[in-house]
Scaffold this active site. Structure first.
Site, PDB file in Angstrom:
ATOM      1  N   ASP A  61      -6.707   7.292  10.036  1.00  0.00           N
ATOM      2  CA  ASP A  61      -5.051   6.902  10.745  1.00  0.00           C
ATOM      3  C   ASP A  61      -4.735   7.395  12.035  1.00  0.00           C
ATOM      4  O   ASP A  61      -5.299   8.453  12.468  1.00  0.00           O
ATOM      5  CB  ASP A  61      -4.118   7.339   9.535  1.00  0.00           C
ATOM      6  CG  ASP A  61      -4.177   6.457   8.315  1.00  0.00           C
ATOM      7  OD1 ASP A  61      -4.206   5.155   8.406  1.00  0.00           O
ATOM      8  OD2 ASP A  61      -4.333   7.123   7.163  1.00  0.00           O
ATOM      9  N   GLU A  71       0.852  -1.106   0.077  1.00  0.00           N
ATOM     10  CA  GLU A  71      -0.191   0.177  -0.103  1.00  0.00           C
ATOM     11  C   GLU A  71       1.055   1.290  -0.028  1.00  0.00           C
ATOM     12  O   GLU A  71       1.620   1.538   0.911  1.00  0.00           O
ATOM     13  CB  GLU A  71      -0.767  -0.068   1.356  1.00  0.00           C
ATOM     14  CG  GLU A  71      -2.030  -0.736   1.174  1.00  0.00           C
ATOM     15  CD  GLU A  71      -2.987  -0.520   2.741  1.00  0.00           C
ATOM     16  OE1 GLU A  71      -3.038   0.684   2.853  1.00  0.00           O
ATOM     17  OE2 GLU A  71      -3.165  -1.374   3.233  1.00  0.00           O
TER      18      GLU A  71
END
Length: 246
Positions: A45, A34
């Protein structure tokens, strides 16, 4: 064999390092990379990846950096772009998906793009042979899971808990895994809070794990030089790959 997906922040600290690290991770057993597109407000996140995002932006990250890196690594390791919808929107979804295809990238992970809104882009991804990764969460009902995964491609991203990446929470996912398998044969990979300590337990019942913060924390370690960072991250990748396949 269960798969390992590894997330890193693009261009942190620079493009050449990202290329070297990406290729080394592939050699260490990472099956899919990724490439995280730095963004100023990465809502899914935790603080580790958020800090790496901000530092990459401060170092001058531009989308052309993502393209330059992908051109080198995508032919050598299965590559996905992970980013927030704002980054894709400003490029134009059709343009950026076509660009991904031209570079050998295989799809995208867009955590703030709800399923209903993603439907508008299904044809764009399909005609360019790109996967738009589907998400399933522990809070999803059986009916919701059926809707979300019916056309899932490549793998289904199972969010390990409600919250942000890296916080290391734990929930009983047996029901959501069972419900997902009832409606799709697409592999299930679990993400959020996966590291060398939790990987073996989290991998139970799924087909792979997605690791981000555990890798990125080494990128942020200013006591390490570039080669030491690569060594730490690749050793960690090997350890996690072994543990999930014990």
């Amino acid at each position: 064999m269960k798969k390992l997906v590894g997330y890193i922040t693009t261009s942190f600290p620079d493009n050449n390092f990202t290329i070297d690290l990406s290729l080394a991770m592939g050699e260490a057993g990472v099956d899919t990379l990724e490439l995280g597109i730095p963004f100023s407000d990465p809502v899914a996140d935790g603080p580790v990846i958020e800090k790496a995002n901000l530092l990459s932006l401060q170092h001058g990250f531009k989308m052309k950096d993502l393209f330059e890196i992908s051109k080198v690594i995508a032919p050598k390791i299965d590559t996905l772009w992970m980013g927030y919808m704002n980054s894709f929107y400003h490029q134009g979804m059709e343009n950026i998906v076509q660009k991904a295809k031209s570079l050998g990238v295989n799809g995208a992970i867009i955590p703030d793009l709800p399923y209903e809104e993603a439907l508008a882009f299904t044809d764009i991804f399909a005609k360019n042979n790109q996967a738009l990764i589907s998400f399933v969460a522990p809070t999803d009902s059986k009916q919701r899971i059926q809707t979300v995964v019916k056309e899932a491609q490549k793998f289904i991203y199972l969010v390990a808990y409600a919250g942000i990446t890296g916080s290391g929470k734990s929930e009983d996912l047996s029901e959501v895994i069972s419900n997902t398998r009832a409606f799709s044969n697409t592999p299930i990979y679990i993400g959020f809070g996966v590291d060398e300590k939790s990987a073996k337990a989290k991998a139970v019942g799924v087909d792979g794990v997605i690791v981000g913060s555990a890798f990125v924390k080494h990128l942020l370690d200013e006591s390490l030089n570039h080669n030491e960072k690569i060594k730490r991250i690749t050793q960690l990748a090997k350890e996690i790959k072994e543990k999930i396949n014990e």
